[in-house]
Design a protein around this motif. Structure first.
Motif, short mmCIF file in Angstrom:
data_model
loop_
_atom_site.label_atom_id
_atom_site.label_comp_id
_atom_site.label_asym_id
_atom_site.label_seq_id
_atom_site.Cartn_x
_atom_site.Cartn_y
_atom_site.Cartn_z
N UNK A 1 0.83 -1.20 0.00
CA UNK A 1 0.00 0.00 0.00
C UNK A 1 0.87 1.26 0.00
N UNK A 2 1.90 1.27 0.81
CA UNK A 2 2.81 2.42 0.86
C UNK A 2 3.50 2.61 -0.48
N UNK A 3 3.96 1.53 -1.11
CA UNK A 3 4.62 1.64 -2.41
C UNK A 3 3.65 2.16 -3.48
N UNK A 4 2.43 1.67 -3.46
CA UNK A 4 1.44 2.13 -4.43
C UNK A 4 1.10 3.60 -4.21
N UNK A 5 1.03 4.03 -2.96
CA UNK A 5 0.74 5.42 -2.65
C UNK A 5 1.87 6.33 -3.12
N UNK A 6 3.11 5.93 -2.90
CA UNK A 6 4.26 6.72 -3.35
C UNK A 6 4.25 6.82 -4.87
N UNK A 7 3.99 5.71 -5.55
CA UNK A 7 3.93 5.72 -7.01
C UNK A 7 2.81 6.62 -7.51
N UNK A 8 1.66 6.53 -6.91
CA UNK A 8 0.51 7.32 -7.33
C UNK A 8 0.76 8.82 -7.13
#
Length: 167
Positions: free
Chosen positions: A11-18
């Motif tokens: 979730x953290x990785x997806x949030x950073x990417x987004x």
């Protein structure tokens, strides 16, 4: 426990990417004065074509020279330039020709073209907006899908030109 940690990291990785995703490039290229003042009507007075400006305050204050009439008789065609309207991607300005109380021509003389995406969008949107403005004869025209900001600026500038022309 492993699944919870994996879910949190994912979730953290997806949030950073987004959050790092950019949808529109922000180049500092200025609008070309030649492209902003091109006009198919060569008899048009040179004083009525605006000089493009990258400053948002330069176009927000209309000047008395922003509208011009070719002749002073009521039945002759006159050309009126609307206010330059600032949009998210650049200024939009419309010029109309009025004859016998009807809009006979409409042209966007300034619109966003700072990067290839702006050019791509406005290469199809501006001609459609020009045709709709002439067909409608007023500012009650539809926005062009995919060119919402340009369409909104166009409609506002068109209404300004119509107001100046007394329509």
């Amino acid at each position: 426990m492993r699944r919870v940690i994996l879910a949190i990291v994912g979730t953290a990785a997806a949030l950073v990417f987004l959050l790092s995703f950019k949808t529109h490039s922000t180049t500092a290229a200025a609008i070309s004065p030649a492209s902003a003042s091109e006009s198919p009507d060569s008899s048009q007075p040179a004083s009525s074509s605006p000089v493009a400006s990258s400053s948002p305050t330069a176009s927000s204050s209309p000047t008395a020279s922003s509208s011009s009439a070719k002749t002073s008789t009521a039945s002759a065609a006159k050309t009126v330039t609307g206010d330059a309207i600032d949009t998210r991607y650049g200024a939009v300005q419309v010029q109309i020709t009025v004859k016998d109380g009807k809009v006979t021509a409409a042209e966007a003389i300034e619109y966003p073209d700072q990067d290839p995406r702006d050019e791509q969008i406005n290469s199809y949107a501006v001609p459609v907006l020009n045709q709709e403005a002439v067909a409608a004869g007023n500012a009650q025209i539809d926005t062009v899908s995919g060119a919402t900001y340009t369409s909104q600026g166009y409609i506002s500038s068109l209404q300004s030109a119509l107001d100046k022309a007394g329509l």
